[in-house]
Design a protein around this motif. Structure first.
Motif, short mmCIF file in Angstrom:
data_model
loop_
_atom_site.label_atom_id
_atom_site.label_comp_id
_atom_site.label_asym_id
_atom_site.label_seq_id
_atom_site.Cartn_x
_atom_site.Cartn_y
_atom_site.Cartn_z
N PHE A 1 60.26 32.62 54.82
CA PHE A 1 60.56 32.91 56.36
C PHE A 1 61.28 34.00 56.80
CE2 PHE A 1 63.32 28.95 55.87
CZ PHE A 1 64.40 29.33 56.75
N ILE A 2 61.52 34.50 58.16
CA ILE A 2 62.92 35.01 58.29
C ILE A 2 62.72 34.62 59.94
CG2 ILE A 2 63.43 36.91 59.47
CD1 ILE A 2 61.60 38.93 57.47
N PHE A 3 64.23 34.23 60.24
CA PHE A 3 64.63 34.12 61.89
C PHE A 3 65.30 35.06 62.48
CE2 PHE A 3 66.75 31.47 64.87
CZ PHE A 3 65.90 31.04 65.55
N THR A 4 65.08 35.09 63.64
CA THR A 4 65.47 35.85 64.24
C THR A 4 66.22 35.15 65.58
OG1 THR A 4 64.47 37.60 65.45
CG2 THR A 4 65.91 38.23 62.69
N SER A 5 67.44 35.75 65.95
CA SER A 5 67.69 35.59 67.36
C SER A 5 68.07 36.78 68.66
CB SER A 5 68.04 34.12 67.36
OG SER A 5 69.67 34.49 66.65
N SER A 6 68.53 36.58 69.53
CA SER A 6 69.31 37.97 70.30
C SER A 6 69.79 37.29 71.73
CB SER A 6 69.13 39.55 70.04
OG SER A 6 67.24 39.04 71.01
N PHE A 7 70.38 37.88 71.96
CA PHE A 7 71.29 37.43 73.03
C PHE A 7 70.83 39.26 73.99
CE2 PHE A 7 74.59 37.13 76.29
CZ PHE A 7 74.43 37.03 77.49
N PHE B 1 67.10 35.55 76.60
CA PHE B 1 67.57 35.09 75.38
C PHE B 1 65.78 35.31 73.95
CE2 PHE B 1 67.42 31.48 72.03
CZ PHE B 1 68.01 31.85 70.79
N SER B 2 66.21 35.33 72.62
CA SER B 2 65.41 36.03 72.46
C SER B 2 64.82 35.58 71.02
CB SER B 2 64.59 36.86 72.72
OG SER B 2 65.35 38.18 71.73
N ILE C 1 74.99 45.18 76.63
CA ILE C 1 75.34 44.53 75.36
C ILE C 1 74.52 43.03 74.42
CG2 ILE C 1 77.96 42.74 74.25
CD1 ILE C 1 79.20 43.21 75.66
N ILE C 2 74.16 43.14 73.32
CA ILE C 2 73.10 42.57 72.82
C ILE C 2 73.96 41.75 71.79
CG2 ILE C 2 71.71 42.71 71.81
CD1 ILE C 2 70.18 45.20 73.43
N PHE C 3 74.02 40.38 71.04
CA PHE C 3 74.45 40.15 70.32
C PHE C 3 73.13 39.65 69.24
CE2 PHE C 3 77.77 39.45 73.67
CZ PHE C 3 78.76 40.12 72.72
N ALA C 4 73.19 40.00 67.93
CA ALA C 4 71.74 39.36 67.27
C ALA C 4 72.51 39.12 65.79
CB ALA C 4 70.78 40.70 67.64
N SER C 5 71.27 38.50 64.84
CA SER C 5 71.65 37.62 64.25
C SER C 5 70.20 37.46 63.67
CB SER C 5 72.55 36.47 64.24
OG SER C 5 71.64 34.93 65.05
#
Length: 305
Positions: A200-206, A214-215, A189-193
């Protein structure tokens, strides 16, 4: 959503530029595909370095049909290879394929249905020299809503995936992806935002597979043609972390990109256009940990350089 087939055709001969969406309304728009939620940072951080010599030739036979030739030799990491490719692109569908010198064949068929559905069927037949490789067959189905995208992936007897990405505000989107691996009897399972502004662009995922990690990714636009990117990855299970920093500088006739990571590897790629149909590449990669130094040069000939 636009014409997805035309986007596919453009991606065959795309020019790399630092582009950040500039939506500035209260209307929600389609966020794109889940697998591309951090495409801007990937564009900067994944510098395609190589060693030895490479020659790429693109032949556009007519408006719809094109041929590609790719030759690689003198590499310390890969054996000499030649790849022949062909693509046939129409407004609603496209057929793309290539064959390598070792006998590996890859083919992809893309079909658009209306304005919202896009399906892709692909197959890969392993060459005789690749004893460890298996033949692959798969299909993707994408649905583009006004403010969301649903995508399913199927590889018979290997994996099944389903993803959903939703625009929550004009600048913020979030989603998740579920993948079940048949051969390993496990799932991921991958969660991302994703959040962006004009600069600028900010992204994160688990992600839960192959290990829980976590990245975060950050892209800063300095000018319309200059961008910086940084990536931080934290392994929750063992507490280890890694960081990548990169840059991309694109001019009308030159492109320079580079990356440095926390593992001691520095890489850079320079591409200079010598003629509207000819470009020259210089590549370098230094790994201080393993004490390896790799250098390469290449030519790309044909439309789209």
């Amino acid at each position: 959503m636009g014409n997805q087939i035309k986007k596919t055709k453009e991606s065959i001969n795309q020019e790399t530029k630092v582009e950040i969406p500039l939506e500035n309304t209260f209307k929600l728009t389609n966020p794109g595909k889940f697998e591309q939620f951090c495409k801007e940072s990937t564009q900067i951080l994944n510098v395609e370095t190589f060693d030895g010599f490479r020659l790429e030739v693109n032949q556009q036979m007519n408006q719809s049909f094109g041929l590609t030739h790719a030759l690689s030799m003198g590499s310390l990491r890969e054996e000499p290879s030649y790849t022949f490719g062909a693509n046939y692109v129409q407004e609603k569908y496209a057929l793309i394929g290539n064959r390598k010198g070792d006998g590996t064949v890859f083919a992809r068929y893309i079909q658009q249905f209306g304005r919202k559905f896009l399906t892709t069927i692909y197959t890969q037949i392993a060459g005789k020299k690749q004893e460890d490789s298996e033949d692959t067959l798969g299909a993707d189905l994408e649905y583009y809503g006004e403010d969301f995208t649903i995508q399913s992936k199927l590889k018979p007897n290997k994996a099944f995936g389903l993803s959903y990405l939703q625009s929550i505000t004009p600048r913020f989107s979030a989603g998740m992806e579920f993948v079940y691996y048949h051969n390993m009897k496990t799932s991921a399972i991958i969660f991302a935002s994703r959040y962006f502004t004009h600069n600028f662009i900010f992204t994160s995922s688990f992600s839960t597979f192959p290990v829980k990690h976590f990245s975060t990714n950050y892209v800063q636009k300095i000018t319309p043609r200059v961008g910086l990117a940084a990536e931080f990855i934290y392994n929750i299970e063992n507490g280890l972390s890694a960081m990548n920093v990169g840059y991309l500088y694109s001019l009308r006739q030159m492109r320079v990109g580079g990356q440095i990571n926390s593992n001691g590897k520095i890489s850079t790629l320079l591409e200079q256009m010598l003629h509207p149909l000819i470009s020259f590449k210089l590549s370098a990669e230094i790994d201080y940990i393993s004490n390896t130094y790799l250098f390469g040069y290449g030519l790309r000939v044909g439309p789209g350089v």
